[in-house]
Design a protein around this motif. Sequence first.
Motif, mmCIF file in Angstrom:
data_model
loop_
_atom_site.group_PDB
_atom_site.id
_atom_site.type_symbol
_atom_site.label_atom_id
_atom_site.label_comp_id
_atom_site.label_asym_id
_atom_site.label_seq_id
_atom_site.Cartn_x
_atom_site.Cartn_y
_atom_site.Cartn_z
ATOM 1 N N ARG A 78 9.495 -3.840 -5.888
ATOM 2 C CA ARG A 78 9.003 -2.957 -4.827
ATOM 3 C C ARG A 78 7.481 -2.884 -4.792
ATOM 4 O O ARG A 78 6.910 -2.228 -3.916
ATOM 5 N N PHE A 79 6.814 -3.548 -5.751
ATOM 6 C CA PHE A 79 5.369 -3.375 -5.909
ATOM 7 C C PHE A 79 4.641 -4.709 -5.877
ATOM 8 O O PHE A 79 5.120 -5.709 -6.421
ATOM 9 N N CYS A 80 3.468 -4.725 -5.250
ATOM 10 C CA CYS A 80 2.606 -5.897 -5.329
ATOM 11 C C CYS A 80 1.144 -5.469 -5.193
ATOM 12 O O CYS A 80 0.842 -4.390 -4.671
ATOM 13 N N ILE A 81 0.255 -6.310 -5.710
ATOM 14 C CA ILE A 81 -1.185 -6.111 -5.558
ATOM 15 C C ILE A 81 -1.693 -7.144 -4.567
ATOM 16 O O ILE A 81 -1.360 -8.335 -4.661
ATOM 17 N N PHE A 82 -2.497 -6.705 -3.618
ATOM 18 C CA PHE A 82 -3.062 -7.596 -2.612
ATOM 19 C C PHE A 82 -4.572 -7.561 -2.756
ATOM 20 O O PHE A 82 -5.203 -6.523 -2.556
ATOM 21 N N LYS A 83 -5.154 -8.694 -3.160
ATOM 22 C CA LYS A 83 -6.602 -8.746 -3.352
ATOM 23 C C LYS A 83 -7.275 -9.037 -2.016
ATOM 24 O O LYS A 83 -7.185 -10.156 -1.492
ATOM 25 N N ALA A 84 -7.923 -8.045 -1.465
ATOM 26 C CA ALA A 84 -8.560 -8.199 -0.149
ATOM 27 C C ALA A 84 -9.486 -7.023 0.088
ATOM 28 O O ALA A 84 -9.424 -6.006 -0.605
ATOM 29 N N LYS A 85 -10.349 -7.158 1.086
ATOM 30 C CA LYS A 85 -11.270 -6.095 1.475
ATOM 31 C C LYS A 85 -10.869 -5.573 2.846
ATOM 32 O O LYS A 85 -10.949 -6.283 3.843
ATOM 33 N N CYS A 86 -10.402 -4.333 2.865
ATOM 34 C CA CYS A 86 -9.984 -3.719 4.123
ATOM 35 C C CYS A 86 -11.232 -3.264 4.886
ATOM 36 O O CYS A 86 -12.087 -2.571 4.335
ATOM 37 N N VAL A 87 -11.315 -3.656 6.160
ATOM 38 C CA VAL A 87 -12.488 -3.305 6.969
ATOM 39 C C VAL A 87 -12.138 -2.416 8.158
ATOM 40 O O VAL A 87 -13.034 -1.823 8.766
ATOM 41 N N ALA A 88 -10.854 -2.321 8.496
ATOM 42 C CA ALA A 88 -10.473 -1.490 9.640
ATOM 43 C C ALA A 88 -8.996 -1.121 9.532
ATOM 44 O O ALA A 88 -8.211 -1.813 8.862
ATOM 45 N N ILE A 89 -8.623 -0.033 10.183
ATOM 46 C CA ILE A 89 -7.236 0.410 10.240
ATOM 47 C C ILE A 89 -6.946 0.880 11.654
ATOM 48 O O ILE A 89 -7.759 1.586 12.268
ATOM 49 N N LYS A 90 -5.798 0.494 12.173
ATOM 50 C CA LYS A 90 -5.343 0.987 13.468
ATOM 51 C C LYS A 90 -4.027 1.724 13.265
ATOM 52 O O LYS A 90 -3.320 1.512 12.278
ATOM 53 N N GLU A 91 -3.679 2.552 14.215
ATOM 54 C CA GLU A 91 -2.476 3.372 14.087
ATOM 55 C C GLU A 91 -1.780 3.457 15.437
ATOM 56 O O GLU A 91 -2.424 3.631 16.477
ATOM 57 N N ASN A 92 -0.447 3.277 15.430
ATOM 58 C CA ASN A 92 0.335 3.480 16.659
ATOM 59 C C ASN A 92 1.577 4.291 16.331
ATOM 60 O O ASN A 92 1.710 4.825 15.228
ATOM 61 N N ASP A 93 2.503 4.371 17.263
ATOM 62 C CA ASP A 93 3.678 5.226 17.075
ATOM 63 C C ASP A 93 4.614 4.724 15.980
ATOM 64 O O ASP A 93 5.380 5.501 15.403
ATOM 65 N N THR A 94 4.592 3.417 15.691
ATOM 66 C CA THR A 94 5.562 2.857 14.766
ATOM 67 C C THR A 94 5.009 2.518 13.395
ATOM 68 O O THR A 94 5.748 2.472 12.418
#
Length: 443
Positions: free
Chosen positions: A116-132
């Motif tokens: 159920r778990f994983c590590i993702f090596k990355a740099k998050c630069v933005a987030i969007k949000e919708n109904d789902t």
Amino acid sequence: MSEIETTTIAIVGGGASGVILTNHLLQSDRDDLRIVLIEQNNEAGLGLAYGTNQPEHILNVQAARMSALETRPDDFIDWLRDHGYDDVDLPTRYMPRMLYGNYLKSIIERHKADPRFCIFKAKCVAIKENDTQAELIFDDGTKMGATFVVLATGHDETPSPAFKHSVKLGRAGDNSRPYDGDTLIVGTGLSMIDTWLELESRSQAGVIRAVSRRGLTPLSHGPTKPTPLEDDEIPFGAPLSAIMRWLRTKASLHMENGGSWRDVVDGLRPFTQRLWKSLSIADRNRFLRHGKPYWDAHRHRLAPQLRDRLDAAIASGRVELIAAKLGEISPGANGYEVALRRRGATRAEKIDAGRIYDCSGIIRNLGQSPNPVMRHLIETGMAKPDEVPIGLALSKDDSLLNHGNTSSRRLFAIGPLARASYFEIDSVPDIRPQCEALARRLL
């Protein structure tokens, strides 16, 4: 993950806050749960605080209080004993922070076999949000969907734009090569102590000058027996001036009876978040301007051996503490030329520095954060700084409030990003209950 119905929780930031929340979430036996820990650096569990290789960088909390789990208060002690630390006084010791980083990494290792778990090596630069769902966007254009996103980015790893030409210890621009001239450290708190110790280990020549508006440094830990306090004797909701008067009187009376001021400060600790929440916005901002440096010096203390060593360095002239307001910083003949006006002086003076370290602590305006995902959320109106702008504006369930003051259904924040709501939310004993409560809500 997209082929079955799952609850995917993406945690942005793999420092202490992110690891502690991950650990609480994975205590659940839910099969439909997916946890993605997003960390841009090489290893999860370290962050700024615990990524040090300097053995003299030690915890400011005794080992007995540093478990990552609310339900297992001896978890860190047990880990230490499993790794050969079996001293009689182990629970009261202040252990090296690099050891605590290894402990946090061991927590990640416990869960690596969990599907159920994983590590993702990355740099998050933005987030969007919708109904789902929420959608995370990374600097290489990769995207990821999640049911919930928890921001656990902690302390900024880049210098404040307020201090030009400065670097952060162990981050871009800093290296172990000697440089000519003296060193300027902006800030005189615990981060300054870390930087000074590291420079000492590098045998850096020159004077180390630490500058802050008041020149206050952390006081020493000592024997303490927290004063028992009851709710009805604490002036919740009173004006800041009345609260400070009550605290000073309480400490004075206790000292007259043979106690220590540490007893009173530590006795107040379980109530500080409630006391903060009871203050008006004006008083919270007033406290940050005038009271916080004094509180920090008494509350966030040094191990006695480090305080003694600092005092010796000051007495020898190796370290100089300066109470002053910084002015213009510009390139100079010996690296940089820094203007400052000492406390009580009417005229500014200039000093030289071969390198400048930013140890100024919290960003007083989150809208100026160098963190790209933070800037994106604020610029798009998905988040906003609190009226006390040291943290994000959050609802009571730690979800983000947007510019219209509406609570997000999918975006949450923990740790230092929640300072405006909790005030003291930097150390593990404060972060741990917040993570446990948020884990219960998300599950």
